[in-house]
Design a protein around this motif. Structure first.
Motif, mmCIF file in Angstrom:
data_model
loop_
_atom_site.group_PDB
_atom_site.id
_atom_site.type_symbol
_atom_site.label_atom_id
_atom_site.label_comp_id
_atom_site.label_asym_id
_atom_site.label_seq_id
_atom_site.Cartn_x
_atom_site.Cartn_y
_atom_site.Cartn_z
ATOM 1 N N ASP A 153 -57.877 -20.397 -10.672
ATOM 2 C CA ASP A 153 -58.649 -20.316 -11.921
ATOM 3 C C ASP A 153 -59.088 -21.676 -12.448
ATOM 4 O O ASP A 153 -59.844 -21.748 -13.424
ATOM 5 C CB ASP A 153 -57.815 -19.603 -12.996
ATOM 6 C CG ASP A 153 -57.511 -18.149 -12.619
ATOM 7 O OD1 ASP A 153 -58.239 -17.594 -11.767
ATOM 8 O OD2 ASP A 153 -56.542 -17.589 -13.163
ATOM 9 N N ILE A 154 -58.615 -22.749 -11.831
ATOM 10 C CA ILE A 154 -58.912 -24.080 -12.375
ATOM 11 C C ILE A 154 -60.405 -24.387 -12.286
ATOM 12 O O ILE A 154 -61.028 -24.815 -13.272
ATOM 13 C CB ILE A 154 -58.108 -25.187 -11.641
ATOM 14 C CG1 ILE A 154 -56.598 -24.949 -11.787
ATOM 15 C CG2 ILE A 154 -58.467 -26.549 -12.205
ATOM 16 C CD1 ILE A 154 -55.736 -25.923 -10.974
ATOM 17 N N TYR A 155 -60.980 -24.142 -11.121
ATOM 18 C CA TYR A 155 -62.385 -24.512 -10.919
ATOM 19 C C TYR A 155 -63.314 -23.841 -11.943
ATOM 20 O O TYR A 155 -64.062 -24.538 -12.647
ATOM 21 C CB TYR A 155 -62.800 -24.189 -9.474
ATOM 22 C CG TYR A 155 -64.190 -24.650 -9.113
ATOM 23 C CD1 TYR A 155 -64.397 -25.817 -8.375
ATOM 24 C CD2 TYR A 155 -65.320 -23.927 -9.516
ATOM 25 C CE1 TYR A 155 -65.669 -26.248 -8.037
ATOM 26 C CE2 TYR A 155 -66.593 -24.360 -9.198
ATOM 27 C CZ TYR A 155 -66.768 -25.512 -8.456
ATOM 28 O OH TYR A 155 -68.033 -25.936 -8.137
ATOM 29 N N PRO A 156 -63.272 -22.498 -12.077
ATOM 30 C CA PRO A 156 -64.159 -21.878 -13.072
ATOM 31 C C PRO A 156 -63.867 -22.336 -14.503
ATOM 32 O O PRO A 156 -64.809 -22.494 -15.300
ATOM 33 C CB PRO A 156 -63.900 -20.373 -12.904
ATOM 34 C CG PRO A 156 -62.665 -20.245 -12.081
ATOM 35 C CD PRO A 156 -62.568 -21.491 -11.268
ATOM 36 N N VAL A 172 -52.991 -32.294 -7.242
ATOM 37 C CA VAL A 172 -52.083 -33.131 -6.458
ATOM 38 C C VAL A 172 -52.719 -34.512 -6.276
ATOM 39 O O VAL A 172 -52.577 -35.398 -7.106
ATOM 40 C CB VAL A 172 -51.737 -32.490 -5.090
ATOM 41 C CG1 VAL A 172 -50.701 -33.338 -4.347
ATOM 42 C CG2 VAL A 172 -51.202 -31.065 -5.263
ATOM 43 N N GLY A 173 -53.475 -34.648 -5.206
ATOM 44 C CA GLY A 173 -54.124 -35.918 -4.900
ATOM 45 C C GLY A 173 -55.374 -35.645 -4.092
ATOM 46 O O GLY A 173 -55.741 -34.482 -3.874
ATOM 47 N N GLU A 192 -59.631 -32.260 -2.973
ATOM 48 C CA GLU A 192 -60.968 -32.163 -2.371
ATOM 49 C C GLU A 192 -61.262 -30.727 -1.939
ATOM 50 O O GLU A 192 -62.372 -30.228 -2.136
ATOM 51 C CB GLU A 192 -61.019 -33.100 -1.159
ATOM 52 C CG GLU A 192 -62.372 -33.139 -0.463
ATOM 53 C CD GLU A 192 -62.313 -33.918 0.858
ATOM 54 O OE1 GLU A 192 -61.209 -33.998 1.455
ATOM 55 O OE2 GLU A 192 -63.358 -34.430 1.273
ATOM 56 N N LYS A 193 -60.244 -30.077 -1.368
ATOM 57 C CA LYS A 193 -60.457 -28.723 -0.846
ATOM 58 C C LYS A 193 -60.805 -27.737 -1.943
ATOM 59 O O LYS A 193 -61.502 -26.750 -1.706
ATOM 60 C CB LYS A 193 -59.199 -28.248 -0.096
ATOM 61 C CG LYS A 193 -59.047 -28.925 1.245
ATOM 62 C CD LYS A 193 -57.898 -28.338 2.046
ATOM 63 C CE LYS A 193 -56.574 -28.906 1.573
ATOM 64 N NZ LYS A 193 -55.442 -28.512 2.418
ATOM 65 N N LEU A 243 -64.457 -38.425 -1.391
ATOM 66 C CA LEU A 243 -64.715 -38.066 -2.784
ATOM 67 C C LEU A 243 -65.603 -39.112 -3.452
ATOM 68 O O LEU A 243 -66.539 -38.786 -4.189
ATOM 69 C CB LEU A 243 -63.393 -37.915 -3.552
ATOM 70 C CG LEU A 243 -62.572 -36.667 -3.221
ATOM 71 C CD1 LEU A 243 -61.169 -36.768 -3.808
ATOM 72 C CD2 LEU A 243 -63.274 -35.406 -3.737
ATOM 73 N N ILE A 244 -65.304 -40.372 -3.178
ATOM 74 C CA ILE A 244 -66.101 -41.446 -3.773
ATOM 75 C C ILE A 244 -67.541 -41.366 -3.274
ATOM 76 O O ILE A 244 -68.490 -41.548 -4.045
ATOM 77 C CB ILE A 244 -65.455 -42.817 -3.480
ATOM 78 C CG1 ILE A 244 -64.163 -42.954 -4.299
ATOM 79 C CG2 ILE A 244 -66.419 -43.957 -3.796
ATOM 80 C CD1 ILE A 244 -63.316 -44.153 -3.949
#
Lengths: 370, 370
Positions: free
Chosen positions: B208-211, B224-225, B230-231, B299-300
């Motif tokens: 649910d974090i992304y939405p 996490v890191g 990234e995934k 990511l950068i």
């Protein structure tokens, strides 16, 4: 169940390796147990004395665990430096098969080939965690195994000291010129790099360092870090304790197994060596991390002068290291092959470790909690 | 040899534990082998999904190694989060004996008792290496074993993520006031500390974090890191990636064994668990250390805004953490007992790590080698 089907079920076949003291195989219960776990007695030569109890202790941890995991059937007896093999000839003894195992620092064999240093530490290289990551999850172990195969050795991780200290100096190093003519007890890669800066590396055994420092026969000496250095008492005769040992940001130790004996081991015994070596590896770093802080505090209370190498000194050393790497690559294809992989891994680490790890360390180490 | 003397010789007694599929004991060869290595089939509930392949992978590494070290006789089957036990109820399942083992982060049980956090991470606490050192060579394991005994659990090291990131923020945190009213997906100890600064901690599951971030239902989320984050794609909806996660400088995972079953294990199987857990522990950190740097670089390249928390923000968080520790000690004797040991170990680490390790890291991470 017939003997044949029992052996098949046990995953064993005729190639049980060197079985010392195993009774002949019959259908009786006790002898089948012996077939399942052949009795082997090996010797391990350490490059380290018992005074280096953190390093030597890892060999003991390893041997005890292998014995336990094999229900007492596979014993490996550790011998301290020079008891059965000179401390700096452990590679040769394992290579020739004189002994089955060794516990050593591969950079002791830098004189044979500087490529050995990648198995221990390279100037301005990897930290302890990074070295372990390169070995286990990068290409490190694969590349080093290829390299060691030419010496009839199968290598395993055997501990790490963490970043070592720069050593004990009779006079503070304030600028690059102070390295010129410095008689410094330091070996291997660091010695080669420092020669470019005018330093005169000295190779003397540990017992001779104290008197040489006291008399001024040498100007400085590096050993390991606070916990080991304190025991040898260098702080009494050379008050300046410089850091870091930029030539060993995370010095790894290694276990060696002579390849011929390794290939003959039952898979269960190979697994015991794999897992026990990694336990000893992790435990050694934990021991140093628990002991070094207390030893450093005691040394400081004894009035030492704890000083970082000045940035401009670090800079010229970095440049000299780079020149050394370039020269070595030009003349040594084995070195070049591993350096190419290693330097990519190393450079990739910087951005990440500079972010979360380093900023946490600054925040956390900078302030005491109540 | 009589059955009685064989069992005695094998170090086994009547309490062989749950033997699944072992044939009845007779004097025949095959059955004595079975007695020597009883057949056990255990289950392990993980708190982590297979998408967290570095963490879940450590459970697989562990189970595979235990099987190998026991010649296939002791199998432990890992189950991903929520397959057989809800991800945050692994402790309860092991405590009750519903399952024999778990792989989890002890700070998930912070709500039962904040003392659990010492087994994972405490704000402004220990790095990965320091946590391992406290557990293995300080008093950490001894103290945590005492604490876990009340939950019928025997705990083992089960990996470490290293320092985690501070998380993904829709707007940059520039000063302490920016923490006020911030709806931040963060739990446990960090949530408790941040509440003092006006933050409103949110507890939502990973899916649910992304939405929630995208819609702005929450302002920020930590996971996490780089490799794991990234995934989940958070960088697409919240561009500011703050560091460090000061609440977990080295987040340790743990294996749990239900005490009743542990006590029944033959010593050989206990040894297999001890050594295989430490292997999984070390391998997990190596995996993160090899993968995070490459993920951060990707990511950068995707245009994130990588930013440290400002020093003044870190300072107020440190102060709020100290207040929380003081309050918790006043009302929780178990917390106080472990905190007292832990904080001494932590403060002792600072001087040493600030010297050689930190100065080497600055020198080495600051410059690329060619």
């Amino acid at each position: 169940m017939s003997r044949r089907s029992f052996l098949k079920k046990s995953g064993l076949n005729a190639g049980l390796g060197v079985i010392v003291g195993a009774q002949s195989l019959t259908a009786s219960a006790s002898n089948n147990a012996a077939a399942k776990l052949p009795t082997l007695a090996w010797r391990m030569a350490s490059s380290f004395g018992k005074n280096l109890d953190t390093i030597y202790g890892a060999a003991e941890t390893f041997c005890n665990r292998v014995k336990e995991l094999t229900d007492g059937n596979f014993t490996i007896r550790p011998f301290a430096a020079n008891e059965i093999v000179p401390f700096n000839q452990v590679l040769d003894a394992v290579q020739s098969g004189t002994i089955e195992m060794g516990h050593t620092a591969s950079y002791y064999y830098f004189g044979k080939d500087p490529t050995f240093a990648f198995d221990t530490a390279v100037p301005f290289g990897l930290t302890s965690r990074q070295q372990t990551a390169w070995m286990l999850q990068g290409n490190g172990m694969k590349l080093m195994r290829e390299f060691f195969a030419e010496y009839n050795v199968v290598n395993f991780l055997g501990g790490n000291t963490g970043t070592q200290m720069g050593g004990w100096f009779r006079k503070e190093i304030k600028e690059p010129d102070d390295l010129k003519g410095l008689k410094f007890r330091v070996g291997g890669f660091a010695g080669k790099v420092l020669t470019k800066l005018g330093t005169v590396p000295q190779q003397i055994v540990s017992a001779d360092i104290y008197p040489a420092l006291e008399k001024g026969t040498i100007d400085a000496a590096e050993w390991v870090g606070p916990y080991d250095d304190e025991k040898l008492g260098f702080y009494k005769v050379a008050k300046v304790y410089h850091y870091p040992g930029w030539w060993e940001g995370g010095a790894q130790l290694s276990f060696y197994v002579t390849k011929k004996e390794w290939d003959k081991l039952p898979r269960l015994y190979q697994a015991a060596i794999e897992v026990a070596s990694l336990e000893a590896h992790t435990e050694m770093q934990a021991r140093y991390d628990a002991r070094n802080p207390l030893a450093l505090a005691r040394l400081i209370s004894n009035g030492i002068n704890l000083k970082p190498f000045p940035q401009k000194v670090m800079d010229v050393c970095f440049q000299a290291a780079q020149e050394t790497f370039t020269e070595e690559q030009a003349k040594n294809p084995k070195f070049k092959k591993i350096y190419t992989d290693w330097v990519t891994f190393r450079n990739n680490q910087a951005q990440w470790f500079n972010a979360a790890e380093q900023s946490f360390a600054r925040a956390s180490f900078g302030k005491a909690l109540k």
